[in-house]
Design a protein around this motif. Structure first.
Motif, PDB file in Angstrom:
ATOM      1  N   GLU A 190      13.147  -6.995  -7.486  1.00  0.00           N
ATOM      2  CA  GLU A 190      13.245  -7.766  -8.718  1.00  0.00           C
ATOM      3  C   GLU A 190      13.656  -9.076  -8.202  1.00  0.00           C
ATOM      4  N   ASP A 191      13.939  -9.493  -7.224  1.00  0.00           N
ATOM      5  CA  ASP A 191      14.409 -10.829  -6.553  1.00  0.00           C
ATOM      6  C   ASP A 191      13.009 -11.596  -6.016  1.00  0.00           C
ATOM      7  N   HIS A 192      11.916 -10.977  -6.096  1.00  0.00           N
ATOM      8  CA  HIS A 192      10.656 -11.593  -5.540  1.00  0.00           C
ATOM      9  C   HIS A 192       9.301 -11.496  -6.556  1.00  0.00           C
ATOM     10  N   ASP A 193       8.539 -12.558  -6.331  1.00  0.00           N
ATOM     11  CA  ASP A 193       7.307 -12.865  -7.056  1.00  0.00           C
ATOM     12  C   ASP A 193       6.242 -12.002  -6.597  1.00  0.00           C
ATOM     13  N   GLU A 194       6.155 -11.546  -5.358  1.00  0.00           N
ATOM     14  CA  GLU A 194       5.066 -10.780  -4.924  1.00  0.00           C
ATOM     15  C   GLU A 194       5.576  -9.707  -3.767  1.00  0.00           C
ATOM     16  N   VAL A 195       5.108  -8.419  -3.895  1.00  0.00           N
ATOM     17  CA  VAL A 195       5.507  -7.408  -2.991  1.00  0.00           C
ATOM     18  C   VAL A 195       4.265  -7.035  -2.034  1.00  0.00           C
ATOM     19  N   LEU A 196       4.403  -7.017  -0.776  1.00  0.00           N
ATOM     20  CA  LEU A 196       3.313  -6.472   0.005  1.00  0.00           C
ATOM     21  C   LEU A 196       3.722  -5.193   0.726  1.00  0.00           C
ATOM     22  N   LEU A 197       2.818  -4.394   0.324  1.00  0.00           N
ATOM     23  CA  LEU A 197       3.067  -2.569   0.730  1.00  0.00           C
ATOM     24  C   LEU A 197       1.874  -2.356   1.618  1.00  0.00           C
ATOM     25  N   PRO A 198       2.190  -1.348   2.772  1.00  0.00           N
ATOM     26  CA  PRO A 198       1.265  -1.077   3.356  1.00  0.00           C
ATOM     27  C   PRO A 198       0.072   0.019   2.642  1.00  0.00           C
ATOM     28  N   LEU A 199      -1.029  -0.086   2.891  1.00  0.00           N
ATOM     29  CA  LEU A 199      -2.130   0.574   2.181  1.00  0.00           C
ATOM     30  C   LEU A 199      -1.965   1.975   2.267  1.00  0.00           C
ATOM     31  N   ALA A 200      -1.519   2.623   3.609  1.00  0.00           N
ATOM     32  CA  ALA A 200      -1.320   3.878   3.738  1.00  0.00           C
ATOM     33  C   ALA A 200      -2.321   4.915   3.426  1.00  0.00           C
ATOM     34  N   VAL A 201      -3.406   4.510   3.913  1.00  0.00           N
ATOM     35  CA  VAL A 201      -4.698   5.324   3.766  1.00  0.00           C
ATOM     36  C   VAL A 201      -4.756   6.023   5.401  1.00  0.00           C
ATOM     37  N   ARG A 202      -4.748   7.220   5.391  1.00  0.00           N
ATOM     38  CA  ARG A 202      -4.876   7.999   6.684  1.00  0.00           C
ATOM     39  C   ARG A 202      -3.918   7.022   7.983  1.00  0.00           C
ATOM     40  N   THR A 203      -2.649   7.098   7.708  1.00  0.00           N
ATOM     41  CA  THR A 203      -1.931   6.203   8.668  1.00  0.00           C
ATOM     42  C   THR A 203      -0.766   7.375   9.074  1.00  0.00           C
ATOM     43  N   HIS A 204       0.361   7.117   8.258  1.00  0.00           N
ATOM     44  CA  HIS A 204       1.709   7.815   9.062  1.00  0.00           C
ATOM     45  C   HIS A 204       2.373   8.221   7.693  1.00  0.00           C
ATOM     46  N   ALA A 205       3.073   9.313   7.747  1.00  0.00           N
ATOM     47  CA  ALA A 205       3.798   9.995   6.722  1.00  0.00           C
ATOM     48  C   ALA A 205       4.817   8.826   6.289  1.00  0.00           C
ATOM     49  N   THR A 235       1.397  -7.301  -6.550  1.00  0.00           N
ATOM     50  CA  THR A 235       1.432  -6.233  -5.626  1.00  0.00           C
ATOM     51  C   THR A 235       0.299  -6.440  -4.854  1.00  0.00           C
ATOM     52  N   ARG A 236       0.404  -6.550  -3.521  1.00  0.00           N
ATOM     53  CA  ARG A 236      -0.647  -6.411  -2.720  1.00  0.00           C
ATOM     54  C   ARG A 236      -0.622  -5.217  -1.483  1.00  0.00           C
ATOM     55  N   TYR A 237      -1.795  -4.995  -1.012  1.00  0.00           N
ATOM     56  CA  TYR A 237      -1.805  -4.075  -0.051  1.00  0.00           C
ATOM     57  C   TYR A 237      -2.265  -4.395   1.207  1.00  0.00           C
ATOM     58  N   TYR A 238      -1.482  -4.021   2.617  1.00  0.00           N
ATOM     59  CA  TYR A 238      -2.339  -4.486   3.668  1.00  0.00           C
ATOM     60  C   TYR A 238      -2.471  -3.368   4.642  1.00  0.00           C
ATOM     61  N   ARG A 239      -3.398  -3.558   5.267  1.00  0.00           N
ATOM     62  CA  ARG A 239      -3.915  -2.452   6.344  1.00  0.00           C
ATOM     63  C   ARG A 239      -2.913  -2.587   7.729  1.00  0.00           C
ATOM     64  N   GLU A 240      -2.730  -1.541   8.079  1.00  0.00           N
ATOM     65  CA  GLU A 240      -1.479  -1.477   8.843  1.00  0.00           C
ATOM     66  C   GLU A 240      -2.114  -1.355  10.191  1.00  0.00           C
ATOM     67  N   PHE A 241      -1.734  -2.249  11.259  1.00  0.00           N
ATOM     68  CA  PHE A 241      -2.344  -2.250  12.778  1.00  0.00           C
ATOM     69  C   PHE A 241      -1.370  -1.396  13.724  1.00  0.00           C
ATOM     70  N   PRO A 242      -1.854  -0.404  14.462  1.00  0.00           N
ATOM     71  CA  PRO A 242      -3.310  -0.481  14.927  1.00  0.00           C
ATOM     72  C   PRO A 242      -4.071   0.671  14.346  1.00  0.00           C
ATOM     73  N   TYR A 243      -3.918   1.223  13.220  1.00  0.00           N
ATOM     74  CA  TYR A 243      -4.551   2.084  12.474  1.00  0.00           C
ATOM     75  C   TYR A 243      -6.063   1.635  12.069  1.00  0.00           C
ATOM     76  N   ALA A 244      -6.883   2.470  11.831  1.00  0.00           N
ATOM     77  CA  ALA A 244      -8.241   2.214  11.690  1.00  0.00           C
ATOM     78  C   ALA A 244      -8.611   2.923  10.454  1.00  0.00           C
ATOM     79  N   PRO A 245      -7.965   2.602   9.300  1.00  0.00           N
ATOM     80  CA  PRO A 245      -8.400   3.592   8.026  1.00  0.00           C
ATOM     81  C   PRO A 245      -9.835   3.060   7.578  1.00  0.00           C
ATOM     82  N   PRO A 246     -10.422   4.052   6.599  1.00  0.00           N
ATOM     83  CA  PRO A 246     -11.315   3.623   5.795  1.00  0.00           C
ATOM     84  C   PRO A 246     -10.949   2.749   4.682  1.00  0.00           C
TER      85      PRO A 246
END
Length: 245
Positions: free
Chosen positions: A130-145, A171-182
């Protein structure tokens, strides 16, 4: 633009987004929340403590990773918050059995016993969102539980505010390093932005235990990061947003 960057573990924020942190700090402020940075003992965890608090934590891998994370994040004028929850490898069922039997299991869907944890985490994240204008989340595609748990809990927290209406937060999603998801499936739009490779690498190398454990040395780590981002003059950071329904 006040941004909230959710990192499942120590190192995820810097390894995945380090080239953008200085710019985000300049544009209005950045809060980095590291979710699973606890040592497996939840007694006394308040769930919302700022980094730098004196801990009762024992020495060991979680404590070392917290220390490295604090040193790395100190490179930028951001606010760092640790929720102190234990990562998947440390979580147990009621009989004391590990929920995740080994490294490969960590890349599968979350254990059913973690359903309550997702709801609990959503409750912890709600006030921060609630205190922020943008939230950045892990994409979480074939990475870690744990990455998927963070994404699901954040999306649950974003679904409705105190009045029951969806929170007006980008909301935006980022790709986690060093995973190489599709690439993500349809319904997402990709955005690539110029990033600072030198600043990124400088912060990322502060996680010495992880760099040595996974890559043996700084040089192979730098090469892998450069393959992901492009180095150094054409370094980019990629994110995705969901198309409006």
């Amino acid at each position: 633009m006040r941004r909230l960057l959710l990192a499942p573990h120590p190192d995820d924020a810097v390894w995945s987004c380090g080239g953008m942190l200085r710019q985000w700090c300049r544009e209005g402020g950045l809060t980095v929340v590291t979710v699973f940075d606890g040592d497996g003992r939840e007694e006394g965890v308040d769930g919302m403590g700022d980094r730098g608090r004196e801990g009762r934590e024992e020495d060991g891998a979680p404590a070392l990773r917290r220390a490295e994370d604090a040193a790395a994040l100190a490179h930028w004028p951001l606010r760092a918050v640790g929720l102190g929850l234990p990562e998947a490898a440390l979580r147990r069922d009621g009989a004391g059995r590990s929920l995740y039997a080994g490294p490969l299991a960590l890349r599968r869907a979350p254990h059913p016993a973690d359903a309550a944890l997702t709801v609990r985490l959503a409750g912890l994240l709600g006030p921060l969102v609630e205190d922020h204008d943008e939230v950045l989340l892990p994409l979480a595609v074939r990475t870690h539980a744990d990455h998927l748990l963070v994404r699901e809990a954040a999306e649950l927290a974003l679904e409705s505010g105190a009045d029951g209406a969806p929170r007006p937060v980008r909301t935006r999603y980022y790709r986690e390093f060093p995973y190489a998801p599709p690439p993500p499936p349809g319904g997402y739009r990709e955005r690539a932005e110029p990033a600072d490779f030198s600043d990124w690498l400088r912060g990322a190398l502060m996680y010495e235990s992880q760099v040595r454990g996974m890559f043996r040395d700084a040089r192979p780590f730098a090469r892998v990061l450069a393959r992901r981002t492009g180095a150094p003059r054409r370094c980019t950071w990629t994110s995705w947003v969901r198309d409006a329904a």
